[in-house]
Design a protein around this motif. Structure first.
Motif, PDB file in Angstrom:
ATOM      1  N   GLU A   1       0.852  -1.188   0.000  1.00 48.64           N
ATOM      2  CA  GLU A   1       0.000   0.000   0.000  1.00 48.64           C
ATOM      3  C   GLU A   1       0.883   1.233   0.000  1.00 48.64           C
ATOM      4  OE1 GLU A   1      -2.927  -0.088  -0.666  1.00 48.64           O
ATOM      5  OE2 GLU A   1      -3.809  -1.964   0.070  1.00 48.64           O
ATOM      6  N   LYS A   2       0.662   2.043  -0.989  1.00 48.77           N
ATOM      7  CA  LYS A   2       1.474   3.252  -1.068  1.00 48.77           C
ATOM      8  C   LYS A   2       0.595   4.490  -1.083  1.00 48.77           C
ATOM      9  CE  LYS A   2       5.787   1.554  -2.788  1.00 48.77           C
ATOM     10  NZ  LYS A   2       6.380   0.894  -3.935  1.00 48.77           N
ATOM     11  N   LEU A   3       0.955   5.439  -0.232  1.00 51.89           N
ATOM     12  CA  LEU A   3       0.271   6.720  -0.211  1.00 51.89           C
ATOM     13  C   LEU A   3       1.056   7.680  -1.095  1.00 51.89           C
ATOM     14  CD1 LEU A   3      -0.146   6.970   3.648  1.00 51.89           C
ATOM     15  CD2 LEU A   3      -1.745   5.978   2.012  1.00 51.89           C
ATOM     16  N   VAL A   4       0.416   8.775  -1.438  1.00 50.04           N
ATOM     17  CA  VAL A   4       1.144   9.826  -2.139  1.00 50.04           C
ATOM     18  C   VAL A   4       1.415  10.935  -1.135  1.00 50.04           C
ATOM     19  CG1 VAL A   4       1.093  11.536  -3.976  1.00 50.04           C
ATOM     20  CG2 VAL A   4       0.081   9.267  -4.322  1.00 50.04           C
ATOM     21  N   VAL A   5       2.679  11.208  -0.912  1.00 51.04           N
ATOM     22  CA  VAL A   5       3.033  12.276   0.011  1.00 51.04           C
ATOM     23  C   VAL A   5       3.537  13.466  -0.797  1.00 51.04           C
ATOM     24  CG1 VAL A   5       5.371  11.391   0.427  1.00 51.04           C
ATOM     25  CG2 VAL A   5       4.308  12.847   2.122  1.00 51.04           C
ATOM     26  N   LEU A   6       3.049  14.640  -0.419  1.00 55.15           N
ATOM     27  CA  LEU A   6       3.371  15.866  -1.148  1.00 55.15           C
ATOM     28  C   LEU A   6       4.371  16.698  -0.346  1.00 55.15           C
ATOM     29  CD1 LEU A   6      -0.287  16.879  -2.094  1.00 55.15           C
ATOM     30  CD2 LEU A   6       1.399  15.790  -3.591  1.00 55.15           C
ATOM     31  N   PRO A   7       5.002  17.669  -1.004  1.00 57.28           N
ATOM     32  CA  PRO A   7       5.808  18.618  -0.218  1.00 57.28           C
ATOM     33  C   PRO A   7       4.904  19.298   0.806  1.00 57.28           C
ATOM     34  CG  PRO A   7       6.144  18.959  -2.573  1.00 57.28           C
ATOM     35  CD  PRO A   7       5.010  17.995  -2.441  1.00 57.28           C
ATOM     36  N   PHE A   8       5.451  19.627   1.964  1.00 58.06           N
ATOM     37  CA  PHE A   8       4.613  20.224   2.999  1.00 58.06           C
ATOM     38  C   PHE A   8       4.031  21.542   2.475  1.00 58.06           C
ATOM     39  CE2 PHE A   8       3.105  21.780   6.990  1.00 58.06           C
ATOM     40  CZ  PHE A   8       2.861  20.624   7.723  1.00 58.06           C
ATOM     41  N   PRO A   9       2.697  21.709   2.539  1.00 54.36           N
ATOM     42  CA  PRO A   9       2.085  22.904   1.941  1.00 54.36           C
ATOM     43  C   PRO A   9       2.535  24.179   2.645  1.00 54.36           C
ATOM     44  CG  PRO A   9       0.471  21.668   3.215  1.00 54.36           C
ATOM     45  CD  PRO A   9       1.702  20.830   3.161  1.00 54.36           C
ATOM     46  N   SER A  10       2.678  25.237   1.895  1.00 49.07           N
ATOM     47  CA  SER A  10       3.134  26.486   2.499  1.00 49.07           C
ATOM     48  C   SER A  10       1.950  27.229   3.109  1.00 49.07           C
ATOM     49  CB  SER A  10       3.835  27.360   1.466  1.00 49.07           C
ATOM     50  OG  SER A  10       2.870  28.107   0.750  1.00 49.07           O
ATOM     51  N   LYS A  11       2.294  28.042   4.091  1.00 51.28           N
ATOM     52  CA  LYS A  11       1.310  28.776   4.881  1.00 51.28           C
ATOM     53  C   LYS A  11       0.438  29.683   4.018  1.00 51.28           C
ATOM     54  CE  LYS A  11       2.217  32.206   8.352  1.00 51.28           C
ATOM     55  NZ  LYS A  11       3.212  32.658   9.352  1.00 51.28           N
ATOM     56  N   GLU A  12       0.978  30.112   2.891  1.00 57.59           N
ATOM     57  CA  GLU A  12       0.287  31.126   2.103  1.00 57.59           C
ATOM     58  C   GLU A  12      -1.094  30.667   1.634  1.00 57.59           C
ATOM     59  OE1 GLU A  12       3.765  31.019   2.041  1.00 57.59           O
ATOM     60  OE2 GLU A  12       3.510  32.882   3.182  1.00 57.59           O
ATOM     61  N   GLN A  13      -1.246  29.398   1.333  1.00 57.39           N
ATOM     62  CA  GLN A  13      -2.528  28.951   0.790  1.00 57.39           C
ATOM     63  C   GLN A  13      -3.446  28.352   1.842  1.00 57.39           C
ATOM     64  OE1 GLN A  13      -0.352  26.345  -1.531  1.00 57.39           O
ATOM     65  NE2 GLN A  13       0.754  28.127  -2.286  1.00 57.39           N
ATOM     66  N   ARG A  14      -3.216  28.676   3.106  1.00 58.52           N
ATOM     67  CA  ARG A  14      -4.070  28.041   4.106  1.00 58.52           C
ATOM     68  C   ARG A  14      -5.466  28.657   4.099  1.00 58.52           C
ATOM     69  NH1 ARG A  14      -1.246  30.210   9.683  1.00 58.52           N
ATOM     70  NH2 ARG A  14      -1.680  32.409   9.347  1.00 58.52           N
ATOM     71  N   SER A  15      -6.380  27.952   4.756  1.00 62.19           N
ATOM     72  CA  SER A  15      -7.770  28.378   4.799  1.00 62.19           C
ATOM     73  C   SER A  15      -7.887  29.740   5.474  1.00 62.19           C
ATOM     74  CB  SER A  15      -8.575  27.335   5.586  1.00 62.19           C
ATOM     75  OG  SER A  15      -9.709  27.919   6.164  1.00 62.19           O
ATOM     76  N   ALA A  16      -8.915  30.498   5.060  1.00 58.97           N
ATOM     77  CA  ALA A  16      -9.167  31.787   5.697  1.00 58.97           C
ATOM     78  C   ALA A  16      -9.540  31.573   7.157  1.00 58.97           C
ATOM     79  CB  ALA A  16     -10.276  32.522   4.969  1.00 58.97           C
ATOM     80  N   GLU A  17      -9.992  30.359   7.472  1.00 61.72           N
ATOM     81  CA  GLU A  17     -10.377  30.048   8.847  1.00 61.72           C
ATOM     82  C   GLU A  17      -9.194  29.520   9.651  1.00 61.72           C
ATOM     83  OE1 GLU A  17     -14.441  28.188   9.219  1.00 61.72           O
ATOM     84  OE2 GLU A  17     -14.111  28.141   7.071  1.00 61.72           O
ATOM     85  N   CYS A  18      -8.019  29.947   9.274  1.00 60.90           N
ATOM     86  CA  CYS A  18      -6.807  29.571   9.995  1.00 60.90           C
ATOM     87  C   CYS A  18      -5.951  30.809  10.184  1.00 60.90           C
ATOM     88  CB  CYS A  18      -6.016  28.516   9.216  1.00 60.90           C
ATOM     89  SG  CYS A  18      -6.791  26.889   9.250  1.00 60.90           S
ATOM     90  N   PRO A  19      -5.170  30.919  11.252  1.00 60.75           N
ATOM     91  CA  PRO A  19      -5.123  29.972  12.361  1.00 60.75           C
ATOM     92  C   PRO A  19      -6.389  30.014  13.210  1.00 60.75           C
ATOM     93  CG  PRO A  19      -3.814  31.920  12.838  1.00 60.75           C
ATOM     94  CD  PRO A  19      -4.290  32.061  11.430  1.00 60.75           C
ATOM     95  N   GLY A  20      -6.591  28.976  13.996  1.00 61.19           N
ATOM     96  CA  GLY A  20      -7.730  28.946  14.912  1.00 61.19           C
ATOM     97  C   GLY A  20      -7.462  29.828  16.116  1.00 61.19           C
ATOM     98  N   PRO A  21      -8.464  29.965  16.969  1.00 62.98           N
ATOM     99  CA  PRO A  21      -8.263  30.765  18.187  1.00 62.98           C
ATOM    100  C   PRO A  21      -7.270  30.070  19.118  1.00 62.98           C
ATOM    101  CG  PRO A  21     -10.384  29.651  18.247  1.00 62.98           C
ATOM    102  CD  PRO A  21      -9.814  29.379  16.891  1.00 62.98           C
ATOM    103  N   ALA A  22      -6.473  30.885  19.824  1.00 61.21           N
ATOM    104  CA  ALA A  22      -5.445  30.319  20.699  1.00 61.21           C
ATOM    105  C   ALA A  22      -5.966  30.159  22.123  1.00 61.21           C
ATOM    106  CB  ALA A  22      -4.215  31.219  20.706  1.00 61.21           C
ATOM    107  N   GLN A  23      -5.492  29.124  22.788  1.00 60.67           N
ATOM    108  CA  GLN A  23      -5.803  28.952  24.211  1.00 60.67           C
ATOM    109  C   GLN A  23      -5.203  30.103  25.016  1.00 60.67           C
ATOM    110  OE1 GLN A  23      -7.560  26.267  25.689  1.00 60.67           O
ATOM    111  NE2 GLN A  23      -8.127  25.973  23.542  1.00 60.67           N
ATOM    112  N   GLU A  24      -3.947  30.397  24.716  1.00 62.38           N
ATOM    113  CA  GLU A  24      -3.247  31.500  25.363  1.00 62.38           C
ATOM    114  C   GLU A  24      -2.904  32.469  24.244  1.00 62.38           C
ATOM    115  OE1 GLU A  24      -2.364  31.417  28.673  1.00 62.38           O
ATOM    116  OE2 GLU A  24      -3.155  29.401  29.013  1.00 62.38           O
ATOM    117  N   ASP A  25      -3.658  33.574  24.163  1.00 63.67           N
ATOM    118  CA  ASP A  25      -3.448  34.386  22.965  1.00 63.67           C
ATOM    119  C   ASP A  25      -2.554  35.595  23.206  1.00 63.67           C
ATOM    120  OD1 ASP A  25      -5.202  35.899  24.319  1.00 63.67           O
ATOM    121  OD2 ASP A  25      -6.716  36.037  22.746  1.00 63.67           O
TER     122      ASP A  25
END
Ligand code: NAG
Ligand code: NAG
Ligand code: NAG
Ligand code: NAG
Ligand code: NAG
Length: 403
Positions: free
Chosen positions: A372-396
């Motif tokens: 069984e082989k998965l496809v692993v990609l380069p780690f995605p860069s922060k620039e294309q993250r969801s608008a709903e990220c980052p989430g709220p912090a416990q200690e902000d």
């Protein structure tokens, strides 16, 4: 050790499965766009896109919890990390029946529990602000719910202590934390004197110093030194003859907090020690169920053992990641504007650099002898993250949030 952690990864899976049984179908739906009456036929199964997930969803937070448990479980050094917020979360659906690979970026805080205590991060308090150590972890996590596989192929973290200059502006009298500064011999003296005091009071067992794991100092009415250090069992005086027969065992059995302060040339030493659960000499007052993983492994353990046999055991001894400690951000190079922005918390995690991805062999996770082989990609860069990220912090507090 490593295969054990794999087992616990899978065990956790069944726990998570219950919690997520309602959530996963939902998320899989968004993946496969289910609900549409007639799914269009797909002659060539094209690779699914990398989905950006909302960082505050319970789906993401549940997975983040298990990612961090596995990171902490993999480590032998340092303190348990707790989740402050999810900074980025991506899901990459694999071929049918193979589940998903997740790419998570977590903002973390160091807790007061040593990783060898094997406590769950949820049961460990974070350090007070002036002693904070914070940073970021990147992790690649594999979930195959149908086969109850929850597996952490790789992670890396970078941590820094909170800015000392910012803290001393806010709180000039707070102890200055110097997490890895052993240059002052008074720290070693604090450890040996406080341990001597502990041994003196200990009726039977005696302990010796393994290593100092944390230091800080403060001026009260005189200098005060604080250390945390790991201890191992050593011979008692009454055992002196049988002692040589005991195998040399340097496994840390607990952690001590010692202090040494001086006032008017009068020394005062204090010490408390906590023993790690498996080696606790006496039952602790606290709940022994804390961080206990399911005891009955019969269902999952059996296949796991079957699986580890044919694979290279040496391959599993390779650490899945590391935690890098950097100095606080006070001394960041300021004169080098020309070199562009330097990442404050550089975390490298690339199993591949090929944008098309590379196969990742996970056959050993499966019961049947199949490839069984998965496809692993380069780690995605922060620039294309969801608008709903980052989430709220416990200690902000911005002082302990990676930018
Ligand atoms: C995050 O989720 C919690 C619980 O669902 C909710 O109370 C909170 O308002 C959410 N925060 C944000 C910023 O969406
Ligand atoms: C210990 O466990 C009991 C019952 O399992 C629970 O009621 C109690 O809150 C726990 N205490 C702590 C400190 O977790
Ligand atoms: C473990 O689970 C198996 C099957 O689920 C059961 O037969 C066995 O009695 C359990 N053992 C313990 C110690 O609970
Ligand atoms: C690991 O596996 C390879 C082939 O898959 C084999 O040649 C090698 O001897 C194995 N190494 C160990 C330590 O078992
Ligand atoms: C993790 O970080 C170390 C450096 O701290 C690096 O050598 C290693 O390649 C990284 N791991 C991955 C999978 O990128």
């Amino acid at each position: 050790m490593k295969s054990l952690s794999t087992i616990s990864t899978v065990i956790l899976g069944s726990k998570l499965e219950m919690e997520m049984s309602l959530l996963l179908p939902l998320a899989l739906c968004t993946l496969a766009a289910c609900g549409s009456a007639a799914p269009p036929p797909q002659p060539t199964p094209s690779p699914s896109p990398l989905l950006s997930l909302a960082c505050n969803s319970s789906y993401v937070l549940d997975i983040a919890n298990f990612v961090l448990q596995d990171i902490n479980g993999d480590r032998e050094d340092g303190y348990v990390l707790s989740l402050n917020r999810v900074s980025d979360a991506r899901e990459h659906g694999q071929e049918a029946g193979l589940g998903s690979l997740f790419y998570f970026t977590l903002d973390v805080l160091e807790t007061g529990c040593h990783v060898l205590s094997r406590r769950s991060w949820k049961n460990c308090g974070v350090r007070t602000l002036h002693k904070s150590v914070y940073g970021q972890c990147k992790a690649i996590f594999y979930i195959n719910k149908a086969r109850r596989i929850f597996y952490l192929p790789a992670y890396n973290c970078t941590l820094r202590p909170v800015s000392r200059s910012e803290i001393s502006m806010m709180c000039p009298d707070c102890p200055s934390s110097s997490p890895y500064d052993l240059s002052d011999p008074r720290f070693l003296e604090t450890a040996t004197e406080s341990l001597a005091k502990y041994n003196n009071k200990s009726p039977s067992k005696q302990y010796s110093l393994v290593k100092i794991t944390k230091t800080s100092s403060q001026w009260v009415f005189g200098p005060a030194y604080f250390v945390e250090y790991l201890i191992k069992e050593s011979c008692t005086k009454s055992q002196a003859s049988s002692c040589a027969l005991q195998p040399p065992n340097s496994v840390p059995v607990g952690i001590c907090h010692g202090s040494l302060s001086e006032q008017d040339s009068e020394k005062s030493v204090s010490v408390t020690c906590d023993f790690f659960k498996s080696q606790a000499p006496t039952p602790r007052g606290e709940n022994s169920t804390v961080d206990q993983r399911p005891v009955n492994l019969s269902k999952v353990e059996e296949p796991q053992q079957k699986n580890t046999a044919p694979t290279n055991s040496s391959a599993k001894a390779v650490p899945k990641g590391s935690v890098q400690y950097l100095p606080d951000l006070d001394n960041k190079p300021k004169g080098s504007q020309g070199t562009g922005p330097v990442e404050a918390f550089p975390v490298q995690l690339d199993l591949t650099t090929d944008p098309q991805g590379e196969p990742l062999d996970v056959s050993f996770l499966f019961l049947e002898p199949m490839e069984e082989k998965l496809v692993v990609l380069p780690f995605p860069s922060k620039e294309q993250r969801s608008a709903e990220c980052p989430g709220p912090a416990q200690e902000d507090n911005p002082l302990i949030l990676p930018p």
